[in-house]
Enzyme design. Structure first.
Site, PDB file in Angstrom:
ATOM      1  N   ASP A   1     -10.753   4.157   4.182  1.00 29.69           N
ATOM      2  CA  ASP A   1     -10.706   2.847   4.157  1.00 29.69           C
ATOM      3  C   ASP A   1     -12.752   1.757   3.947  1.00 29.69           C
ATOM      4  O   ASP A   1     -12.886   0.766   3.284  1.00 29.69           O
ATOM      5  CB  ASP A   1     -10.662   1.401   5.138  1.00 29.69           C
ATOM      6  CG  ASP A   1      -9.365   0.534   5.142  1.00 29.69           C
ATOM      7  OD1 ASP A   1      -8.867   0.065   3.584  1.00 29.69           O
ATOM      8  OD2 ASP A   1      -8.585   0.132   6.051  1.00 29.69           O
TER       9      ASP A   1
ATOM     10  N   GLN B   1      -4.615  -0.810   9.468  1.00 31.60           N
ATOM     11  CA  GLN B   1      -4.824  -2.248   8.825  1.00 31.60           C
ATOM     12  C   GLN B   1      -4.798  -3.377  10.345  1.00 31.60           C
ATOM     13  O   GLN B   1      -4.640  -3.453  11.167  1.00 31.60           O
ATOM     14  CB  GLN B   1      -2.749  -2.294   8.631  1.00 31.60           C
ATOM     15  CG  GLN B   1      -3.142  -4.120   8.121  1.00 31.60           C
ATOM     16  CD  GLN B   1      -3.403  -4.265   6.811  1.00 31.60           C
ATOM     17  OE1 GLN B   1      -3.176  -3.503   5.789  1.00 31.60           O
ATOM     18  NE2 GLN B   1      -4.392  -5.061   6.580  1.00 31.60           N
TER      19      GLN B   1
ATOM     20  N   LYS C   1       1.033  -1.496  -0.387  1.00 30.28           N
ATOM     21  CA  LYS C   1       0.340   0.067  -0.212  1.00 30.28           C
ATOM     22  C   LYS C   1       1.020   0.804   0.572  1.00 30.28           C
ATOM     23  O   LYS C   1       0.762   1.828  -1.115  1.00 30.28           O
ATOM     24  CB  LYS C   1      -0.606  -0.116   1.343  1.00 30.28           C
ATOM     25  CG  LYS C   1      -1.485  -0.968   0.917  1.00 30.28           C
ATOM     26  CD  LYS C   1      -2.985  -1.371   2.176  1.00 30.28           C
ATOM     27  CE  LYS C   1      -4.042  -2.721   2.137  1.00 30.28           C
ATOM     28  NZ  LYS C   1      -4.745  -3.126   3.595  1.00 30.28           N
TER      29      LYS C   1
END
Ligand code: NAP
Length: 283
Positions: free
Chosen positions: A120, A97, A53
């Site tokens: 997200d 995460q 990412k």
């Protein structure tokens, strides 16, 4: 019939080029879109994901910081870091995460992220926005699937879409996005009694289960579009999806491969969301 491949790498390339161009336009105004990625603990898979990412951001003109913390970090300390990132004007997107260590309440941490930086799309405000058709950030994986359907010019209106899986990050938001495009949507899960009967009626099937061969050739209507979200390992340890690719490609009209399908699209949509967060902040 041999299905046409929907190539996630190729679609990603086009979308990432657009991100890079828009990032350059923002930079010319003195704003560099920034993503903060927060990793707690030493989960091997998570380490690979966050590295990818961060690198993808850097390759496409976005600023990215990786904050790594020991697995012993307290929930209070993590919440404090999230709040600091909420206040940081150089950061437009925040990604924590998952999974987090067991002593940390992941939902509480997600809810601590400012919805304006929730790239997200996991915050309850983002889920509510998707549900009600309001502006907000869409979860990256189903958003990427929608872009794949768009890339083949597929018109969802009036079509029957079957989503296998009902998780909050893939199955449910996927169903909402398909519904928003006026597809008739069926959501299947582990208690669905007649999965094959339903998939045989489907013009579009999205498999998001996490089990190999959930979808086989005898379960597909000829010409259907098959999107494979699953990420599994086969007996040789190679990455594979939920779909029996070799069999299904002989029946489907379009199919996404694994690897090279939904996977690259997920990171691409994270870049798109981060860029949009920066554009909204600059507006
Ligand atoms: P998840 O939270 O474990 O959800 C799996 C879903 O599949 C559940 O709703 C479950 O039903 C359903 N299910 C399980 N067995 C089934 C069966 N035999 N028939 C029908 N439905 C069944 O998983 P997830 O997070 O949504 O992820 C799904 C898969 O996508 C995983 O392989 C994951 O690694 C992959 N993934 C890939 C990407 C990417 O970027 N490519 C991103 C995210 C996830 P119940 O709700 O009844 O338990």
């Amino acid at each position: 019939m041999t299905a046409q491949l929907i190539d996630g790498n190729a679609i990603s390339q086009t979308l990432r080029a657009d991100v890079a161009q828009r990032a350059a336009a923002l930079k010319a105004k003195g704003i560099t879109p920034g993503l903060a990625v927060v990793l707690v603990g030493d989960n091997q898979a998570s380490q690979v994901y966050v590295r990818n990412k961060v690198k993808s951001c850097q390759d496409n003109g976005l600023h990215s910081v990786l904050e790594k913390y020991d697995a012993t970090m307290t929930e209070a300390d993590l919440l404090a870091r999230v709040e600091a990132l909420n206040q940081d004007p150089s950061i437009h997107g925040i990604l924590v995460q998952l999974p987090l260590p067991a002593h940390i309440d992941a939902q509480k941490v997600i809810e601590a992220i400012s919805p304006a930086k929730d790239v997200d799309g996991f915050h309850i405000a983002s889920a509510g926005a998707l549900m009600t058709g309001m502006p907000g950030f869409w979860p990256c994986t189903p958003y990427g699937c929608m872009k794949m359907l768009q890339s083949i010019g597929y018109k969802l209106r009036g079509k029957h879409a079957v989503v296998i899986g009902r998780s909050n990050i893939v199955g449910k938001p996927m169903a909402m996005m398909l519904l928003q495009e006026s597809a008739t949507v069926t959501i299947c899960h582990s208690a669905t009694a007649n999965l094959k009967d339903l998939t045989l009626q489907a013009d579009v099937v999205v498999a998001a289960v996490g089990k190999r061969h959930v979808l086989t050739a005898d379960m597909i209507k000829p010409g259907a579009v098959v999107i494979d979200v699953g990420m599994n390992r086969n007996d040789e340890g190679k990455l594979c999806g939920d779909v029996d690719f070799e069999g299904v490609k002989e029946v489907a009209g379009y199919i996404t491969p694994v690897p090279g399908g939904v996977g690259p699209m997920t990171i691409t949509m994270l870049l798109v969301n981060t860029l949009e967060a920066a554009e909204r902040a600059a507006a």
